[in-house]
Design a protein around this motif. Structure first.
Motif, PDB file in Angstrom:
ATOM      1  N   GLY A  26      18.774   1.632  -5.888  1.00 38.72           N
ATOM      2  CA  GLY A  26      18.463   0.439  -5.102  1.00 38.72           C
ATOM      3  C   GLY A  26      17.532   0.772  -3.949  1.00 38.72           C
ATOM      4  N   LYS A  27      17.287  -0.212  -3.111  1.00 42.73           N
ATOM      5  CA  LYS A  27      16.333  -0.004  -2.016  1.00 42.73           C
ATOM      6  C   LYS A  27      17.027   0.525  -0.771  1.00 42.73           C
ATOM      7  N   SER A  28      16.299   1.307  -0.033  1.00 51.68           N
ATOM      8  CA  SER A  28      16.845   1.881   1.189  1.00 51.68           C
ATOM      9  C   SER A  28      15.697   2.299   2.102  1.00 51.68           C
ATOM     10  N   ILE A  31       1.807   7.029   3.849  1.00 55.14           N
ATOM     11  CA  ILE A  31       1.628   5.702   4.431  1.00 55.14           C
ATOM     12  C   ILE A  31       2.140   4.710   3.400  1.00 55.14           C
ATOM     13  N   TRP A  32       3.257   4.119   3.715  1.00 52.05           N
ATOM     14  CA  TRP A  32       3.853   3.061   2.871  1.00 52.05           C
ATOM     15  C   TRP A  32       3.896   1.831   3.748  1.00 52.05           C
ATOM     16  N   THR A  33       3.100   0.831   3.392  1.00 52.89           N
ATOM     17  CA  THR A  33       2.970  -0.292   4.309  1.00 52.89           C
ATOM     18  C   THR A  33       2.720  -1.599   3.569  1.00 52.89           C
ATOM     19  N   LEU A  84      -0.497  12.210   0.011  1.00 51.08           N
ATOM     20  CA  LEU A  84      -0.706  13.419  -0.762  1.00 51.08           C
ATOM     21  C   LEU A  84       0.664  13.728  -1.338  1.00 51.08           C
ATOM     22  N   ASN A  85       0.967  13.131  -2.488  1.00 46.65           N
ATOM     23  CA  ASN A  85       2.305  13.287  -3.086  1.00 46.65           C
ATOM     24  C   ASN A  85       2.577  14.770  -3.343  1.00 46.65           C
ATOM     25  N   PRO A  86       3.712  15.253  -2.859  1.00 49.61           N
ATOM     26  CA  PRO A  86       4.010  16.680  -3.044  1.00 49.61           C
ATOM     27  C   PRO A  86       4.315  17.002  -4.504  1.00 49.61           C
ATOM     28  N   THR A 139       5.567  11.717 -15.862  1.00 46.98           N
ATOM     29  CA  THR A 139       6.593  11.094 -16.685  1.00 46.98           C
ATOM     30  C   THR A 139       7.257   9.950 -15.924  1.00 46.98           C
ATOM     31  N   TRP A 140       7.518  10.192 -14.645  1.00 43.04           N
ATOM     32  CA  TRP A 140       8.117   9.151 -13.808  1.00 43.04           C
ATOM     33  C   TRP A 140       7.201   7.937 -13.713  1.00 43.04           C
ATOM     34  N   ARG A 141       5.962   8.202 -13.334  1.00 42.78           N
ATOM     35  CA  ARG A 141       5.066   7.077 -13.078  1.00 42.78           C
ATOM     36  C   ARG A 141       4.687   6.341 -14.354  1.00 42.78           C
ATOM     37  N   ALA A 142       4.531   7.076 -15.450  1.00 40.17           N
ATOM     38  CA  ALA A 142       4.175   6.414 -16.705  1.00 40.17           C
ATOM     39  C   ALA A 142       5.295   5.482 -17.174  1.00 40.17           C
ATOM     40  N   ALA A 172       3.984  -3.934 -14.977  1.00 44.20           N
ATOM     41  CA  ALA A 172       4.208  -5.323 -15.395  1.00 44.20           C
ATOM     42  C   ALA A 172       2.909  -6.134 -15.328  1.00 44.20           C
ATOM     43  N   LEU A 173       2.168  -5.927 -14.267  1.00 41.19           N
ATOM     44  CA  LEU A 173       0.914  -6.665 -14.118  1.00 41.19           C
ATOM     45  C   LEU A 173      -0.103  -6.238 -15.188  1.00 41.19           C
ATOM     46  N   LEU A 174      -0.147  -4.940 -15.461  1.00 39.84           N
ATOM     47  CA  LEU A 174      -1.074  -4.456 -16.492  1.00 39.84           C
ATOM     48  C   LEU A 174      -0.752  -5.091 -17.843  1.00 39.84           C
ATOM     49  N   LYS A 191      12.253  -1.433   3.533  1.00 38.74           N
ATOM     50  CA  LYS A 191      13.081  -0.827   2.484  1.00 38.74           C
ATOM     51  C   LYS A 191      12.287  -0.617   1.201  1.00 38.74           C
ATOM     52  N   ILE A 192      12.558   0.492   0.598  1.00 39.16           N
ATOM     53  CA  ILE A 192      11.794   0.875  -0.581  1.00 39.16           C
ATOM     54  C   ILE A 192      12.730   1.429  -1.638  1.00 39.16           C
ATOM     55  N   THR A 193      12.335   1.269  -2.896  1.00 32.48           N
ATOM     56  CA  THR A 193      13.089   1.859  -3.995  1.00 32.48           C
ATOM     57  C   THR A 193      13.347   3.332  -3.675  1.00 32.48           C
ATOM     58  N   VAL A 223       0.809  -1.216   0.000  1.00 33.17           N
ATOM     59  CA  VAL A 223       0.000   0.000   0.000  1.00 33.17           C
ATOM     60  C   VAL A 223       0.843   1.267   0.000  1.00 33.17           C
ATOM     61  N   VAL A 224       0.456   2.212  -0.845  1.00 34.71           N
ATOM     62  CA  VAL A 224       0.965   3.579  -0.746  1.00 34.71           C
ATOM     63  C   VAL A 224      -0.237   4.511  -0.718  1.00 34.71           C
ATOM     64  N   LEU A 225      -0.309   5.306   0.342  1.00 34.09           N
ATOM     65  CA  LEU A 225      -1.378   6.293   0.471  1.00 34.09           C
ATOM     66  C   LEU A 225      -0.730   7.610   0.828  1.00 34.09           C
TER      67      LEU A 225
HETATM   68  C1  BLA Z   1       4.998  -2.870  -5.406  1.00 32.18           C
HETATM   69  N1  BLA Z   1       4.140  -0.518  -5.469  1.00 32.18           N
HETATM   70  C2  BLA Z   1       5.016  -1.481  -5.033  1.00 32.18           C
HETATM   71  C3  BLA Z   1       5.974  -0.893  -4.178  1.00 32.18           C
HETATM   72  C4  BLA Z   1       5.682   0.462  -4.113  1.00 32.18           C
HETATM   73  C5  BLA Z   1       4.554   0.693  -4.927  1.00 32.18           C
HETATM   74  C6  BLA Z   1       6.441   1.498  -3.312  1.00 32.18           C
HETATM   75  C7  BLA Z   1       7.065  -1.645  -3.446  1.00 32.18           C
HETATM   76  C8  BLA Z   1       8.237  -1.932  -4.323  1.00 32.18           C
HETATM   77  C9  BLA Z   1       9.177  -0.765  -4.461  1.00 32.18           C
HETATM   78  O1  BLA Z   1       9.989  -0.534  -3.561  1.00 32.18           O
HETATM   79  O2  BLA Z   1       9.096  -0.082  -5.487  1.00 32.18           O
HETATM   80  C10 BLA Z   1       3.860   1.916  -5.219  1.00 32.18           C
HETATM   81  N2  BLA Z   1       5.720   3.447  -5.732  1.00 32.18           N
HETATM   82  C11 BLA Z   1       4.408   3.161  -5.556  1.00 32.18           C
HETATM   83  C12 BLA Z   1       3.647   4.368  -5.779  1.00 32.18           C
HETATM   84  C13 BLA Z   1       4.549   5.364  -6.073  1.00 32.18           C
HETATM   85  C14 BLA Z   1       5.853   4.773  -6.038  1.00 32.18           C
HETATM   86  C15 BLA Z   1       2.184   4.496  -5.709  1.00 32.18           C
HETATM   87  O3  BLA Z   1       6.921   5.371  -6.269  1.00 32.18           O
HETATM   88  C16 BLA Z   1       4.208   6.744  -6.361  1.00 32.18           C
HETATM   89  C17 BLA Z   1       5.115   7.705  -6.621  1.00 32.18           C
HETATM   90  N3  BLA Z   1       0.588  -1.548  -7.653  1.00 32.18           N
HETATM   91  C18 BLA Z   1      -0.311  -0.614  -8.033  1.00 32.18           C
HETATM   92  C19 BLA Z   1      -1.017  -1.094  -9.188  1.00 32.18           C
HETATM   93  C20 BLA Z   1      -0.533  -2.341  -9.458  1.00 32.18           C
HETATM   94  C21 BLA Z   1       0.504  -2.599  -8.490  1.00 32.18           C
HETATM   95  C22 BLA Z   1      -2.073  -0.296  -9.896  1.00 32.18           C
HETATM   96  O4  BLA Z   1      -0.465   0.447  -7.493  1.00 32.18           O
HETATM   97  C23 BLA Z   1      -0.904  -3.272 -10.514  1.00 32.18           C
HETATM   98  C24 BLA Z   1      -1.636  -2.946 -11.568  1.00 32.18           C
HETATM   99  C25 BLA Z   1       1.297  -3.747  -8.438  1.00 32.18           C
HETATM  100  N4  BLA Z   1       3.025  -2.975  -6.862  1.00 32.18           N
HETATM  101  C26 BLA Z   1       2.453  -3.895  -7.648  1.00 32.18           C
HETATM  102  C27 BLA Z   1       3.205  -5.110  -7.572  1.00 32.18           C
HETATM  103  C28 BLA Z   1       4.254  -4.882  -6.685  1.00 32.18           C
HETATM  104  C29 BLA Z   1       4.124  -3.505  -6.269  1.00 32.18           C
HETATM  105  C30 BLA Z   1       2.883  -6.364  -8.338  1.00 32.18           C
HETATM  106  C31 BLA Z   1       5.304  -5.846  -6.221  1.00 32.18           C
HETATM  107  C32 BLA Z   1       6.306  -6.156  -7.260  1.00 32.18           C
HETATM  108  C33 BLA Z   1       7.440  -5.212  -7.314  1.00 32.18           C
HETATM  109  O5  BLA Z   1       7.937  -4.762  -6.256  1.00 32.18           O
HETATM  110  O6  BLA Z   1       7.895  -4.911  -8.440  1.00 32.18           O
END
Ligand code: BLA
Length: 321
Positions: free
Chosen positions: A300-302, A184-186, A134-136, A237-240, A247-249, A170-172, A130-132
């Motif tokens: 990488g992740k941190s 909220i990143w959980t 208000l992205n700045p 541009t980043w998100r697209a 990958a799932l889409l 850890k997150i990208t 989950v990511v929830l």
């Molecule tokens: C994983 N999705 C993740 C992760 C994050 C997000 C942080 C953990 C992996 C990582 O560290 O990157 C979400 N990252 C975000 C968001 C932003 C960001 C919202 O930078 C905004 C700036 N997730 C979705 C949708 C799908 C989805 C719509 O929101 C599928 C259609 C899938 N997310 C998905 C999957 C993973 C994931 C499959 C786990 C696989 C992976 O880590 O690549």
């Protein structure tokens, strides 16, 4: 959390059954209709209509009846605009007893520097990612004034949820600069209890966004509006290009349709709000032959734990204990 049953969901391809969303789980731990994210969208749109007048967004027509290749999977795409909102769109994916996806975002018109509402959840039988937030629009570490303007008063929100929705680990690292101090990143177990907490957090965060929208005053300086537009374009541009859901889409609807969905629906504006390319914004992804590195992350992740202190100041990995 009781809802009125008379609410109609405009342009929704299927009737929505109110009982289903919160009845789920049944104690079996299975991932059924009970964990639907449809209710999140349904209620969010209702709330939005109390604040502003939604009109269908042009992108709605093309993606309304999007159909995944697999029979057991449904996708629902809705998009709107409103006087201060350039694009409000949602995508939900439901795969029977398998996955549930929520992607809900709101982008203001460039005349406002409002944060981007961002609610993303990917739920499998194993876990919810989950990511929830208000992205700045502007990085809150570099732009203290922006942080003060929008997040200073919102810090209690993160305290409210930090125990029930703990930092996901850890997150990208690249993701962090698009996150706010109240993100909220959980990663959660997909239980009914967690689903309810998530619903509550989603509604709290969205309510705040709607209030910020109500209060937002139109920017008159052409430079500021241009900056806002470019900041939003950079985000799109980043998100697209790098969204983890891509990958799932592709798997669900094929490479071409996924690309259209990402560029013309989810991150609509990426081809019209600006002309800079991905590599102009993010040159560290350039490869010698001039193409974009396919890696999601160069760093990488941190960030093992929350990267901001109680006042919203960035502390990086310093809080690690
Ligand atoms: C994983 N999705 C993740 C992760 C994050 C997000 C942080 C953990 C992996 C990582 O560290 O990157 C979400 N990252 C975000 C968001 C932003 C960001 C919202 O930078 C905004 C700036 N997730 C979705 C949708 C799908 C989805 C719509 O929101 C599928 C259609 C899938 N997310 C998905 C999957 C993973 C994931 C499959 C786990 C696989 C992976 O880590 O690549």
């Amino acid at each position: 959390m009781e809802m009125e049953s008379s609410i109609s969901l405009l342009a929704h391809p299927q009737p929505y059954h109110l009982g289903a969303a919160m009845s789920g789980g049944g104690g079996g731990g299975g991932l059924g209709a009970g964990f639907s994210y449809q209710k999140f969208i349904h209620v969010a749109l209702e709330r939005t209509r109390l604040h502003t007048a939604l009109a269908p967004h042009p992108s709605q027509e093309k993606f309304k009846f999007i159909k995944p290749k697999e029979d057991n999977t449904d996708m629902y795409a809705l998009s709107f605009s409103a006087p201060k909102i350039r694009l409000l769109r949602s995508l939900t994916i439901e795969q029977k007893n398998s996955i549930q996806v929520l992607d809900f975002a709101a982008f203001s018109e460039p005349e406002y520097d409002l944060p981007i509402f961002c609610a993303n959840a990917f739920t499998s039988p194993a876990r919810s990612i989950v990511v929830l937030d208000l992205n700045p629009l502007y990085d809150t570490t570099e732009h203290e004034d922006y942080r003060e303007k929008y997040y200073r008063n919102l810090m209690p929100l993160i305290h409210k949820y930090s125990e029930l929705l703990p930092w996901g680990g850890k997150i990208t690292s690249e993701s962090l600069r698009f996150f706010s101090p109240i993100v909220i990143w959980t990663i959660l177990e997909p239980t009914e209890a967690n689903h309810k907490v998530l619903y509550s957090a989603f509604m709290d965060y969205y309510k705040v966004w709607l209030e910020l929208m109500d209060e937002a005053v139109q920017e008159t300086s052409v430079e500021k509006v241009d900056q806002n537009r470019e900041a939003q374009h950079k985000y799109l541009t980043w998100r697209a290009e790098k969204d983890p859901g891509y990958a799932l889409l592709k798997k669900l609807i094929g490479e071409c349709a996924a690309k259209d969905l990402v560029r013309e629906f989810l991150f609509e504006g990426v081809d019209s709000l600006g002309t800079k390319s991905f590599l102009e914004y993010f040159p560290e992804y350039a490869q010698e032959d001039g193409t974009v590195n396919k890696k999601r992350s160069m760093i990488g992740k941190s960030f093992e734990s929350r990267a901001w202190d109680a006042h919203g100041k960035f502390i990086g990995d310093a809080g690690d204990g």
